[in-house]
Structures are given as C-alpha cells and as structure tokens.
Design a protein around this motif. Structure first.
Motif, PDB file in Angstrom:
ATOM      1  N   ASP A 111      -3.718  -2.652   5.369  1.00  0.00           N
ATOM      2  CA  ASP A 111      -3.906  -3.459   6.579  1.00  0.00           C
ATOM      3  C   ASP A 111      -3.943  -2.610   7.845  1.00  0.00           C
ATOM      4  OD1 ASP A 111      -3.915  -5.719   5.060  1.00  0.00           O
ATOM      5  OD2 ASP A 111      -2.333  -6.765   6.153  1.00  0.00           O
TER       6      ASP A 111
ATOM      7  N   ARG B  68       5.840 -11.966  -3.605  1.00  0.00           N
ATOM      8  CA  ARG B  68       5.708 -10.755  -2.776  1.00  0.00           C
ATOM      9  C   ARG B  68       6.964  -9.893  -2.934  1.00  0.00           C
ATOM     10  NH1 ARG B  68       2.799  -9.247   2.071  1.00  0.00           N
ATOM     11  NH2 ARG B  68       1.778 -11.252   2.270  1.00  0.00           N
TER      12      ARG B  68
ATOM     13  N   ALA C 112      -1.853 -14.071  -4.303  1.00  0.00           N
ATOM     14  CA  ALA C 112      -2.750 -14.118  -5.464  1.00  0.00           C
ATOM     15  C   ALA C 112      -3.150 -12.692  -5.816  1.00  0.00           C
ATOM     16  CB  ALA C 112      -3.976 -14.960  -5.136  1.00  0.00           C
TER      17      ALA C 112
ATOM     18  N   ARG D 207       6.018 -12.177   5.847  1.00  0.00           N
ATOM     19  CA  ARG D 207       4.805 -12.886   5.496  1.00  0.00           C
ATOM     20  C   ARG D 207       4.932 -13.732   4.244  1.00  0.00           C
ATOM     21  NH1 ARG D 207      -0.163  -9.324   6.596  1.00  0.00           N
ATOM     22  NH2 ARG D 207       1.051  -7.560   5.979  1.00  0.00           N
TER      23      ARG D 207
ATOM     24  N   MET E  32      -4.065  -7.682  -0.130  1.00  0.00           N
ATOM     25  CA  MET E  32      -3.248  -6.756  -0.904  1.00  0.00           C
ATOM     26  C   MET E  32      -4.075  -6.114  -2.029  1.00  0.00           C
ATOM     27  SD  MET E  32       0.009  -7.591  -3.289  1.00  0.00           S
ATOM     28  CE  MET E  32      -1.017  -8.551  -4.383  1.00  0.00           C
TER      29      MET E  32
ATOM     30  N   GLU F  56      10.363   3.439   6.076  1.00  0.00           N
ATOM     31  CA  GLU F  56      10.136   2.001   6.227  1.00  0.00           C
ATOM     32  C   GLU F  56      11.091   1.468   7.297  1.00  0.00           C
ATOM     33  OE1 GLU F  56       8.194  -0.669   5.086  1.00  0.00           O
ATOM     34  OE2 GLU F  56       9.585  -1.808   6.343  1.00  0.00           O
TER      35      GLU F  56
ATOM     36  N   CYS G 231       8.948   4.129  12.651  1.00  0.00           N
ATOM     37  CA  CYS G 231       8.193   5.211  13.315  1.00  0.00           C
ATOM     38  C   CYS G 231       7.890   4.789  14.752  1.00  0.00           C
ATOM     39  CB  CYS G 231       6.897   5.456  12.539  1.00  0.00           C
ATOM     40  SG  CYS G 231       5.869   6.694  13.314  1.00  0.00           S
TER      41      CYS G 231
ATOM     42  N   ALA H 147       0.833  -1.216   0.000  1.00  0.00           N
ATOM     43  CA  ALA H 147       0.000   0.000   0.000  1.00  0.00           C
ATOM     44  C   ALA H 147       0.864   1.261   0.000  1.00  0.00           C
ATOM     45  CB  ALA H 147      -0.932   0.001   1.218  1.00  0.00           C
TER      46      ALA H 147
END
Ligand SMILES: Cc1cc2nc3c(=O)[nH]c(=O)nc-3n(C[C@H](O)[C@H](O)[C@H](O)COP(=O)(O)OP(=O)(O)OC[C@H]3O[C@@H](n4cnc5c(N)ncnc54)[C@H](O)[C@@H]3O)c2cc1C
Length: 455
Positions: free
Chosen positions: A315, A110, A55, A50, A328, A36, A135, A17
C-alpha cells in the motif's frame, strides 16, 4: 560498505507486505530488521485499525506457497465460492464466482494471518522484529533512520543501508523519500464513500437455529452483498461463526453515514434498506455508534525507489480501494516479484528496485482502476437480471472455450495473469463478444427476412 557486503535490509512496517518480505529475505540469507510502530500483537493482541477479515485469493496464495505457508493459512480460512445477493425484500440469490466449483476466494482473519506471518518471520534467526518503533525520519545521505517509541517516550537513531518501505497507505518512508528527492509524483484520491464495520454474531446469539448453517446465522460459504445502488453492505464469515459486515456508504447525503443522527435513526434506516439483516444484528446501534468510519483512498506515486537506498512496496506504493479484494493479494504478489528481482540482480540494489518498479507499476495501476470499477459493479449491477445473465454467459463461454475466454473476475481472483494483461484481455474479449453478438443478430435478421419474402 561494498555492494557485495550489503546483506542487511531494513523493513519499515510489519503489516502483510513487510512481514512476508522479511520471510522471503531471510530465506535468501539476508539479515533483516523490521520496525513496526504498533505493539507486538503476539504479546498485546492485535490493535490494527482496518478490516477484521480479508478475502485471500490466488495471487496471495501463490506467494504464501513460495515461503511454505499455504497450508497453515488455508487451514484457517472459510471458502467463499460465490456471492449471496440480498434483495431489499430479503430474497436471496447465489451467484457462483466461476464455472469451476473449485474456484473460491477465502475469508481469512487479518489478525490470524498477521500472527502466522510474524511467527514465521520470527522463527528465522536472521530476522529481528522491533515493535513500538515508529519511523519518524530517514537521512538517506547518512544512511540512518530515527524511530519514536511510545513506551519509553524516547527516540532511537540507527544505521540503515537498504530500506524497504512497507508502511501502508500513509507511508512515512514515502514522505521521507519525497523530502529527499527532486521529482517524486504523488496523488491520493478519496472516495466520497467511507466504510464502517458491524457484527452478525453466531446463530445462537441472534435467534437463528444453530443447526441450520453449522452455528452461523447465514450461509458461511458466500460473500454476502446487499447492493442498493450507490451504496451497499457486505458480510464475510469469521472462524468464530460470526460475520463481519462492512457498510460502504457515502459520508454525506440521504443514504450517508451523517444522515443517521439519533439512536432511533439507525434501526429505522436498516429496517428500510437491509431488513433481513436487522434481526441478525442485536448490537447494531451500539456497533454503529462506536465503530469508526474509515475512508477509502487510492494512492499513485512514482518513482517507487530512491537509487539503491529505498523502495516502496504494498500500500505504501499503491494503495487501492478494497472492492476487488486485492490490496493484500497484490502486496503479496509484490513480495514475490521483488524476491525474483533480488535473485536476478542483487547485490545491485539499484537494478533490483528499478526492475521491480518497472514490472509492477503497470499492473498496480490496472488493479487500482479495476477496483474502482468493481465498486460500481458490486453496489449497482449485482442485483440486476441482465448482469446475472451476462455473468452466466461469460461462465458458459469459459467452460466451452477455456483457452480463449476467461471472465475478468476469474483472471483477477483465480489466476496470476498480470493485472494489466488481464485488463487488456478482458477488453478484447468484450469487443469480440459484441462483434459476435451483432453478427448473430444480423444473420438472424437476414434469415427472418428471407423466410418472410419467400413466396
Ligand atoms: C475495509 C478494507 C477491506 C479490505 N479487504 C481486503 C480484502 O478482502 N482482500 C485484500 O487483498 N485486501 C483487502 N484490503 C486491503 C489490504 O488491507 C491492504 O492492501 C493491505 O493491508 C496492505 O498491506 P501493507 O503491508 O502494504 O500495508 P498495511 O497493512 O497498512 O501495513 C503497514 C504496516 O506498517 C506500520 N506502519 C505504518 N507507519 C509506520 C511507521 N511510520 N513506522 C513503522 N511502522 C509503520 C503499520 O502499523 C502497519 O502494521 C482491505 C482494505 C480495507 C480498508
């Protein structure tokens, strides 16, 4: 700073995202800084925890098309036009997902997808990507945020105006919003099932003739399912001709992860429940012991925004269980809708966020519910003959009356009909079909009755 000047956006999280939203914003002329917590995967490789593959379906593809990335991504996918059901005796049944042979979901790496998105984001001069920046705090009143860096073991505080929290199910931005807001509702619920990933290597490494499935140990053009009622294993193909299997089992109980205590228990359990997979998994015991067992969480929270200062997407706003393969895809759809809201309402960020949340919340609630339901369908019903007949009937109806009838799976995976609308339409279709079924049965009974009473 006036609203008109606010063209600097901070995104927390460079997952699907965050990376896609950075591209949308950069294309809209905004200056974007993405923070990040993980190291840069372009330098250090991918260390994300993960699933190895995902898919990708219509909603995700539609959003990628808007930023011109469809072709690059689809070059690296393996199409899966249906499910391959593995019975306890190893018997295989292929169930197409749709009456239209062009409808397919796509297995995508991924890590590969993440790299494409990050490279595309980095190619915009107005996007700054900062890795190893976790963060840890946001002061919304002072418009500043603090980031911890593991490499230098220090902490940096920077100015932030408009913050987009794309930092996943356990979002730090959401936590900071909770600390700064009066009534942010939050609910997380875990399944009693977890997941563990295992590997089926390419054919040559597990004694299968490499000529049979183009180097794969099984047919790569299907999502493989071993449904066992209450638990299941699935497998998706990878570009390197391996498969990633995922066991969705309860944590506890006789078919749970905790029931396999010794090395010998592992092959014994698999021989008993997934016998045809065992010869294809030469590293089964090692993988089972060393790969982590993940938990599966659904997150509901509201509101998703704090005035015009912060917004949650993906998420972070609405984590769902993975059984519809939509987390996703839904996060990508969020980015597309947010982009539309920005086009309509920016620089009034309060209105942008309000409109986005109002549009998305009913839809993400609907897919959260449908994803939970699909777990039951996948693990308990896909093996049943009645289920297969129902699916075939639904597909036949779709072929005959495409305007009027579309199976729910098609609406979710092969269309961009809003999730809530798809859910409502499926309920209406189901009621109508039941009514037609009872009507036909009654008509049949009347005809038989008349025939029997004829002299
Ligand atoms: C087993 C499994 C299988 C799945 N299969 C599918 C599938 O087939 N199809 C599908 O569509 N979806 C699938 N999903 C769901 C999908 O993985 C998620 O919905 C998707 O990754 C959400 O993207 P996101 O960017 O919102 O969050 P995430 O992918 O969680 O990304 C969040 C990013 O934020 C970073 N971050 C976190 N905290 C901080 C912080 N404090 N500071 C800075 N950065 C931070 C993280 O490191 C991460 O990079 C699956 C999920 C699981 C668990």
């Amino acid at each position: 700073m006036s609203m008109a000047e606010r063209r600097r956006i901070t995104i927390i999280g460079a997952g699907p995202a965050g990376a896609l939203m950075a591209i949308y914003l950069a294309r809209g002329g905004y200056d974007v800084t993405v923070y990040e917590r993980l190291p840069d995967p372009r330098i250090h490789g991918f260390t994300g925890g993960r699933s190895i593959n995902l898919a990708l379906s219509a909603r995700g593809i539609a959003a990628l098309a808007e930023v011109g990335l469809t072709q690059r991504v689809l070059e690296n996918v393996i199409p899966m036009p249906g499910r391959m059901i593995h019975s306890p005796t190893g018997h295989l049944t292929f169930q197409p997902y749709s009456a239209n042979p062009n409808d397919r979901i796509n297995s995508v790496s991924r890590a590969g997808l993440s790299l494409i998105l990050l490279e595309a984001a980095a190619s915009h001069p107005n996007v700054k990507l900062l890795f190893d920046h976790r963060c840890v705090a946001i002061d919304f009143k002072k418009s500043s945020a603090a980031f911890a860096r593991s490499a230098s073991k220090d902490q940096a505080t920077v100015d932030v105006d408009t913050v987009i929290g794309a930092d996943g199910a356990f979002s730090a931005v959401r936590l900071q919003m909770m600390l700064n807001m009066d009534r942010l509702e939050y609910n997380q619920s875990y399944l009693e099932h977890g997941y563990k990933e295992l590997t089926i290597p390419p054919a040559a490494q597990c004694g299968v003739d490499p000529g049979r499935f183009g180097g794969f140990a099984m047919n790569p053009n299907a999502l493989h399912i071993w449904p066992r009622g209450g638990y299941m294993m699935i497998a998706l193909p990878n570009q390197d001709r391996s498969f990633t299997c995922t066991c969705f089992w309860p944590f506890a109980g006789p078919t749970g992860f905790e029931s396999l205590k010794t090395d010998a228990d592992i092959p014994r359990f698999f021989e008993a429940h997934f016998p045809d997979a065992v010869p294809l998994m030469p590293t089964l015991v090692h993988d089972f012991k060393h790969n982590p067992t993940g938990s599966l969480v659904t997150v509901h929270c509201w509101p998703w925004h704090l005035s015009d200062k912060a917004l949650l997407v993906g998420d972070a706003a609405h984590a769902i269980v993975p059984f519809y393969g939509q987390g996703m895809n839904c996060a990508f759809e969020d980015c597309s809708v947010l982009n539309q809201c920005i086009s309509q309402h920016a620089p009034d960020w309060g209105s942008v966020f309000k409109e986005f949340a109002a549009q998305r919340k009913p839809n993400t609630d609907a897919i959260a519910e449908m994803a939970l339901h699909n777990f039951i369908e996948m693990r308990d019903h896909t093996a049943s003959r009645v289920f297969r007949m129902k699916k075939k009937f639904g597909q036949a109806m779709h072929r005959l009356f495409p305007q009027w009838f579309m199976p729910l799976y098609n609406m979710i995976s092969f269309s961009t009909i809003p999730y809530a609308q798809a859910q409502r339409r499926a309920a209406t279709q189901s009621r109508t079909l039941k009514f037609v079924g009872w009507f036909l049965l009654a008509a049949f009974a009347i005809v038989i009755g008349l025939v029997l009473t004829l002299p």
